[in-house]
Design an enzyme around this catalytic site. Structure first.
Site, PDB file in Angstrom:
ATOM      1  N   LYS A   1       0.833  -1.212   0.000  1.00 36.22           N
ATOM      2  CA  LYS A   1       0.000   0.000   0.000  1.00 36.22           C
ATOM      3  C   LYS A   1       0.863   1.256   0.000  1.00 36.22           C
ATOM      4  CE  LYS A   1      -1.867   1.647   3.949  1.00 36.22           C
ATOM      5  NZ  LYS A   1      -1.595   3.064   4.209  1.00 36.22           N
ATOM      6  N   ASN A   2       1.821   1.330   0.934  1.00 31.42           N
ATOM      7  CA  ASN A   2       2.572   2.586   1.084  1.00 31.42           C
ATOM      8  C   ASN A   2       3.479   2.861  -0.109  1.00 31.42           C
ATOM      9  OD1 ASN A   2       1.258   3.063   3.412  1.00 31.42           O
ATOM     10  ND2 ASN A   2       2.973   2.620   4.782  1.00 31.42           N
TER      11      ASN A   2
ATOM     12  N   CYS B   1      -5.426   8.069   8.960  1.00 36.54           N
ATOM     13  CA  CYS B   1      -5.636   7.468  10.279  1.00 36.54           C
ATOM     14  C   CYS B   1      -5.385   8.487  11.387  1.00 36.54           C
ATOM     15  CB  CYS B   1      -4.676   6.287  10.474  1.00 36.54           C
ATOM     16  SG  CYS B   1      -5.280   4.780   9.732  1.00 36.54           S
TER      17      CYS B   1
ATOM     18  N   ARG C   1       0.646  14.241  13.447  1.00 34.75           N
ATOM     19  CA  ARG C   1       1.088  14.094  12.062  1.00 34.75           C
ATOM     20  C   ARG C   1       1.340  15.444  11.362  1.00 34.75           C
ATOM     21  NH1 ARG C   1      -1.588   8.739   9.484  1.00 34.75           N
ATOM     22  NH2 ARG C   1       0.514   8.541   8.713  1.00 34.75           N
TER      23      ARG C   1
ATOM     24  N   ASP D   1       3.881   0.500  12.219  1.00 34.30           N
ATOM     25  CA  ASP D   1       2.696  -0.098  11.592  1.00 34.30           C
ATOM     26  C   ASP D   1       2.487  -1.567  11.985  1.00 34.30           C
ATOM     27  OD1 ASP D   1       2.212   2.301  10.408  1.00 34.30           O
ATOM     28  OD2 ASP D   1       2.718   1.698   8.374  1.00 34.30           O
TER      29      ASP D   1
ATOM     30  N   ARG E   1      -8.955  -0.112   4.298  1.00 32.44           N
ATOM     31  CA  ARG E   1      -8.053   0.897   3.719  1.00 32.44           C
ATOM     32  C   ARG E   1      -6.722   0.273   3.298  1.00 32.44           C
ATOM     33  NH1 ARG E   1      -7.550   5.944   7.446  1.00 32.44           N
ATOM     34  NH2 ARG E   1      -6.076   6.306   5.783  1.00 32.44           N
TER      35      ARG E   1
HETATM   36  C1  UD1 Z   1       4.403   6.788   6.559  1.00 31.25           C
HETATM   37  C2  UD1 Z   1       3.480   5.629   6.312  1.00 31.25           C
HETATM   38  C3  UD1 Z   1       2.869   5.144   7.619  1.00 31.25           C
HETATM   39  C4  UD1 Z   1       3.949   4.830   8.635  1.00 31.25           C
HETATM   40  C5  UD1 Z   1       4.931   5.992   8.771  1.00 31.25           C
HETATM   41  C6  UD1 Z   1       6.134   5.675   9.643  1.00 31.25           C
HETATM   42  C7  UD1 Z   1       2.614   6.044   4.088  1.00 31.25           C
HETATM   43  C8  UD1 Z   1       1.415   6.344   3.250  1.00 31.25           C
HETATM   44  N1  UD1 Z   1       2.415   6.036   5.419  1.00 31.25           N
HETATM   45  O1  UD1 Z   1       3.617   7.843   7.120  1.00 31.25           O
HETATM   46  O2  UD1 Z   1       2.097   3.985   7.359  1.00 31.25           O
HETATM   47  O3  UD1 Z   1       3.369   4.584   9.885  1.00 31.25           O
HETATM   48  O4  UD1 Z   1       5.429   6.388   7.472  1.00 31.25           O
HETATM   49  O5  UD1 Z   1       6.798   4.570   9.165  1.00 31.25           O
HETATM   50  O6  UD1 Z   1       3.672   5.772   3.574  1.00 31.25           O
HETATM   51  N2  UD1 Z   1       6.916  14.213  11.295  1.00 31.25           N
HETATM   52  C9  UD1 Z   1       7.138  15.524  11.633  1.00 31.25           C
HETATM   53  N3  UD1 Z   1       7.068  16.471  10.640  1.00 31.25           N
HETATM   54  C10 UD1 Z   1       6.806  16.152   9.337  1.00 31.25           C
HETATM   55  C11 UD1 Z   1       6.571  14.798   9.014  1.00 31.25           C
HETATM   56  C12 UD1 Z   1       6.633  13.844  10.019  1.00 31.25           C
HETATM   57  O7  UD1 Z   1       7.385  15.851  12.799  1.00 31.25           O
HETATM   58  O8  UD1 Z   1       6.768  17.045   8.492  1.00 31.25           O
HETATM   59  C13 UD1 Z   1       6.962  13.176  12.372  1.00 31.25           C
HETATM   60  C14 UD1 Z   1       5.586  12.531  12.610  1.00 31.25           C
HETATM   61  O9  UD1 Z   1       4.825  13.240  13.528  1.00 31.25           O
HETATM   62  C15 UD1 Z   1       5.967  11.175  13.136  1.00 31.25           C
HETATM   63  C16 UD1 Z   1       7.274  10.858  12.430  1.00 31.25           C
HETATM   64  O10 UD1 Z   1       7.750  12.090  11.898  1.00 31.25           O
HETATM   65  O11 UD1 Z   1       6.241  11.239  14.519  1.00 31.25           O
HETATM   66  C17 UD1 Z   1       7.132   9.855  11.306  1.00 31.25           C
HETATM   67  O12 UD1 Z   1       6.254  10.323  10.334  1.00 31.25           O
HETATM   68  P1  UD1 Z   1       6.464  10.009   8.784  1.00 31.25           P
HETATM   69  O13 UD1 Z   1       7.668   9.134   8.611  1.00 31.25           O
HETATM   70  O14 UD1 Z   1       6.423  11.287   8.060  1.00 31.25           O
HETATM   71  O15 UD1 Z   1       5.167   9.172   8.462  1.00 31.25           O
HETATM   72  P2  UD1 Z   1       4.188   9.324   7.226  1.00 31.25           P
HETATM   73  O16 UD1 Z   1       4.973   9.632   6.004  1.00 31.25           O
HETATM   74  O17 UD1 Z   1       3.043  10.190   7.610  1.00 31.25           O
END
Ligand code: UD1
Length: 416
Positions: free
Chosen positions: A22-23, A116, A121, A305, A397
């Protein structure tokens, strides 16, 4: 509203094939916007999040055809740079479109994403990275509006190896003038898959999976056919389910090193695992020992995850496990549901202390988010008696007919 009805206590036996990730699919679908040609993506899974992302691409002007299990995306005539609020709020990865749309059209407008509810986030790292590449960003009325006259390659250091920010910056810099380097990027296998996909269209990205990713700007990307990687989280979900229910299953279409953080713990707990190049067999003859500690971390650490599913296994394992969730603040929503099933869990700040008990007992529970929902399915399969899980649209999802997979392995589960 569909529900799952599970009569627990059956062992799992047989073979399952893991679908494409999915990701990976979600990031790659976003990157299709970069291509001034046709992209054929093989074996597209029927996850609701993927269907929603295809709908967004369609709203931007992409032509989409499904041929058997493949999806063919023609982004030649994309002209709309605006992702409508009602579409963006449905799926978190709509934010991944900022980078490719700005790269292709020099303008992008995306509303704050949905997805989710597992914590705050934020997207500050995405936006900081884009600003460094010479993008002007205005945040107002719930939208993020981006403009640039020319994207310029730069060195970007991420304070945290965010998956989404790394992907967004990689895609935004594909057409930038010069070279972009991302320091401290996410190293998840999905990042490597995105690099391989973009390079299959003629992109020049190097180093994904390492400490620095280098993107050399190119003028255009051509048509391609690509098969995204297998879903490591689904593979892990099946393994944990079999460990908890007892049985003997063979999981096909998996890259074993992608889930080494889980398989190492399963082996240390006493389960038998046999790994081949693209399959894993797990034999569970009874209760395993507790994992002791689970600390979620960026790859190659233990994936957030898989935390809910692994936590469920700890509820009936021998001993105590301390589960610490370091990525998402509110990712223990499965815990109150598991307590309804008899689990002994205490949450303090970001940690859950799980004491193994003899059995879980069926109850009426709610799938509050995707992976919490998957963990409750495993709990229902392991429990004595009947479990009813509501809100299973959250599970759909990221899993395709999960009930059919477990039914084929001998479980008593149906959608009602
Ligand atoms: C992606 C995955 C999700 C997985 C996550 C971590 C997809 C569609 N989703 O989510 O399933 O759980 O990686 O492996 O690929 N953060 C910040 N600022 C930002 C962005 C992130 O502080 O601008 C923090 C978030 O709050 C969180 C951490 O970084 O604590 C990880 O987030 P991130 O790696 O960005 O996850 P996603 O890309 O949202």
């Amino acid at each position: 509203m569909d529900k799952f009805l599970i009569n627990g206590g059956k062992s799992l036996h047989g073979e399952v094939v893991v679908p494409r990730a999915k990701n990976s699919y979600l990031a790659i679908l976003s990157a299709c916007v970069l291509c001034k040609g046709t992209v054929t993506l093989k074996e597209c899974p029927k996850f609701v999040d993927i269907e929603k992302m295809l709908k967004i691409l369609s709203s931007l002007g992409c032509e989409i055809k499904k041929i058997d299990r493949d999806v063919v995306i023609d982004c030649n005539n994309i002209s709309n740079y605006n992702v409508a609020k009602e579409l963006a709020k449905e799926v978190r990865s709509s934010i991944f479109l900022l980078g490719p749309i700005i790269a292709r059209l020099k303008r992008a407008k995306v509303s704050y994403p949905g997805g989710c509810d597992i914590g705050l986030r934020p997207i500050d790292l995405h936006l900081k990275g884009l600003r460094t590449l010479n993008v002007n960003i205005d945040e107002k009325f719930g939208y993020i509006e981006c403009k640039t006259d020319c994207l310029k390659g730069q060195n970007i250091h991420l304070d945290y190896p965010s998956v989404g920010a790394t992907e967004n910056i990689m895609m935004a810099s594909v057409y930038a003038k010069g070279i972009t380097r991302i320091f401290n990027p996410a190293k998840e296998p999905e990042i490597v898959d995105l690099q391989n996909f973009i390079n299959s269209m003629g992109g020049k990205i190097f180093g994904a999976g390492s400490d620095v990713i280098e993107i050399v700007g190119v003028d255009s990307l051509h048509s391609t056919t690509y098969t995204p990687m297998p879903d490591r989280i689904i593979a892990g979900t099946y393994l944990i389910a079999c460990a908890g229910c007892t049985g003997d299953i063979l999981i096909k279409n998996v890259v074993p090193c992608h889930i080494a953080s889980l398989t190492t713990k399963l082996r240390d707990s006493g389960f038998e695992l046999i790994e081949n190049d693209d399959s894993i067999r797990l034999v569970s003859r009874g209760k395993g020992n507790s994992f002791g500690k689970i600390d979620t971390m960026p790859y190659p650490g233990f994936p957030t995850d898989l935390q809910p599913q692994a936590l469920v296994l700890q509820t009936i394992s021998k001993g105590i496990c301390i589960v610490t969730e370091n990525l998402f603040e509110t990712r223990f929503k499965h815990v109150p549901e598991l307590i309804k099933m008899g689990a002994d869990i205490k949450v303090k700040d970001r940690s859950a202390i799980v004491t193994g008990i003899n059995n879980l007992y069926g109850a009426e529970v709610c799938a509050t988010d995707l992976r919490a929902g998957a963990s409750l399915v495993i709990a229902g399969l392991m429990a004595k008696g009947q479990t009813i899980i509501s809100d299973i649209h959250n599970i759909d999802r990221g899993y395709e007919n999960l009930e059919d997979v477990f039914k084929s392995l001998g479980a008593d589960i149906k959608r009602i």
